[in-house]
Design an enzyme around this catalytic site. Structure first.
Site, PDB file in Angstrom:
ATOM      1  N   THR A 166       6.933  -5.832 -41.473  1.00 35.57           N
ATOM      2  CA  THR A 166       6.501  -4.446 -41.602  1.00 35.57           C
ATOM      3  C   THR A 166       5.223  -4.314 -40.791  1.00 35.57           C
ATOM      4  O   THR A 166       4.570  -5.306 -40.527  1.00 35.57           O
ATOM      5  CB  THR A 166       6.162  -4.113 -43.079  1.00 35.57           C
ATOM      6  OG1 THR A 166       7.156  -4.660 -43.936  1.00 35.57           O
ATOM      7  CG2 THR A 166       6.086  -2.626 -43.323  1.00 35.57           C
ATOM      8  N   ARG A 215      20.510   0.538 -47.716  1.00 34.50           N
ATOM      9  CA  ARG A 215      19.367  -0.029 -48.439  1.00 34.50           C
ATOM     10  C   ARG A 215      18.090   0.707 -48.034  1.00 34.50           C
ATOM     11  O   ARG A 215      17.869   1.009 -46.873  1.00 34.50           O
ATOM     12  CB  ARG A 215      19.257  -1.523 -48.116  1.00 34.50           C
ATOM     13  CG  ARG A 215      18.109  -2.242 -48.831  1.00 34.50           C
ATOM     14  CD  ARG A 215      16.965  -2.521 -47.883  1.00 34.50           C
ATOM     15  NE  ARG A 215      15.881  -3.282 -48.523  1.00 34.50           N
ATOM     16  CZ  ARG A 215      14.733  -3.580 -47.958  1.00 34.50           C
ATOM     17  NH1 ARG A 215      14.508  -3.196 -46.706  1.00 34.50           N
ATOM     18  NH2 ARG A 215      13.806  -4.251 -48.603  1.00 34.50           N
ATOM     19  N   SER A 257      13.960   0.870 -47.870  1.00 33.75           N
ATOM     20  CA  SER A 257      12.783   0.013 -47.817  1.00 33.75           C
ATOM     21  C   SER A 257      11.635   0.576 -48.650  1.00 33.75           C
ATOM     22  O   SER A 257      11.492   1.787 -48.788  1.00 33.75           O
ATOM     23  CB  SER A 257      12.326  -0.114 -46.358  1.00 33.75           C
ATOM     24  OG  SER A 257      11.020  -0.625 -46.279  1.00 33.75           O
ATOM     25  N   GLY A 297       6.048  -7.468 -46.829  1.00 30.57           N
ATOM     26  CA  GLY A 297       6.647  -8.616 -47.501  1.00 30.57           C
ATOM     27  C   GLY A 297       8.049  -8.278 -47.945  1.00 30.57           C
ATOM     28  O   GLY A 297       8.726  -7.449 -47.336  1.00 30.57           O
TER      29      GLY A 297
END
Length: 321
Positions: free
Chosen positions: A180, A208, A210, A230
């Protein structure tokens, strides 16, 4: 009217496993410091925290070394879908896009949504917004990310290839899902802003979402601002960014808020990192991962977290101006 304050800045390019050798550390440091230098200069010229955050995120998205914008990882179907969000601590306005494709800088869409009544858009809605704004179509794919995906499809995937930093020789062992980028800024007016952008986990199930497009990974009030990196699901489970910011807003020092939040995260065996600023100019970072790729400017000099010890670690730089 608030008197001018010394601007502060901290950025990150991911969290994960140890970088391989000094050459890796120096290459990453050079990339991060270039962004810090340009964005800090903008802050010193009187730009708003939000303007600085957007520029910093754009520069990090444009660097194929990091998993955001150009150089984003591919999902399970071989497509790139990116997410980004922006939060202004003064207005406490959160905006973002989820799983957007074929744009160069997802953070620009998040910025465009700051004044919209609908401030978080997913795939089709985000794509329609890009068309309305006449943002040119852009292919964010790099050869390295394509090779990662091909190797995964051939069931011969080397995890070391999907690094936080997209340079195989710089990464010992890592995982794309930790990649990221983020920027936190305090401007000369004492206002805070934060932005976070990602290409996602890599190889994930289609659809999905984030943490980077949620307050869980990107949050600010007038008192503090936090960007996380992370394993997204770990960040969501801890509701990390708001947890830290709310503690500061309720009166805890940023140092105490980071320490308590990362102690809890370590007990829960989470794998992530975070960068933060408070309204008083304190710079902070924390990690449970091996390495956090963060760099900052404290008003006098550059600094970074590239060579701090492995394991849970929280660090702070007190306000010096």
């Amino acid at each position: 009217m608030k008197s001018q304050v010394q601007p502060k800045l901290i950025i990150h390019g991911g969290a994960g496993s140890s970088l391989h050798g000094k050459g890796g550390v120096e290459a990453v440091r050079k990339s991060l410091y270039k962004v810090v230098e340009e964005v800090y200069s903008l802050l010193c010229s009187g730009a708003t925290a939000t303007e600085a955050v957007v520029l910093g995120c754009q520069m990090l998205e444009d660097n194929p070394c990091f998993n955001a914008g150009t150089g984003s990882v591919l999902q399970s179907d071989g497509q790139i879908r990116m997410s980004a969000s922006l939060m202004d601590g003064t207005t406490q306005s959160f905006s973002g896009v989820i799983n957007i494709s074929r744009v160069k800088n997802p953070i620009e869409l998040a910025q465009a949504l700051q004044s919209s009544p609908d401030r978080v858009l997913s795939d089709y809605g985000a794509a329609e917004l890009a068309r309305e704004l006449q943002i040119p179509s852009y292919n964010a794919l790099t050869d390295l990310r394509l090779q990662e995906w091909i190797q995964e499809r051939q069931e011969n995937f080397q995890r070391a290839m999907a690094g936080v930093v997209a340079e195989p020789e710089l990464v010992e062992s890592s995982n794309a899902r930790r990649g990221t980028i983020g920027v936190v800024a305090l401007d000369t007016h004492g206002h805070l802003a934060v932005g976070t952008s990602t290409g996602g986990k890599g190889f994930e199930r289609i659809g999905r979402v984030s943490d980077s497009a949620m307050p869980a990974g990107n949050y600010a009030t007038q008192y503090a601002a936090v960007s996380c990196t992370g394993i997204g699901e770990d960040i969501i489970d801890e509701c990390l960014a708001p947890r830290i910011v709310v503690r500061v807003t309720d009166g805890m020092s940023l140092r105490e808020a980071m320490q308590r939040s990362f102690t809890e995260a370590s007990q829960h065996q989470r794998d992530f990192g975070a960068i933060a600023l408070d309204a008083n100019g304190m710079i902070a970072w924390g990690k449970t991962s091996q390495v956090l790729l963060a760099a900052f400017h404290d008003g006098e000099q550059f600094g970074d977290t590239l060579e701090i010890p492995e394991g849970t670690e929280v660090g702070c730089i007190e306000n010096i101006g």
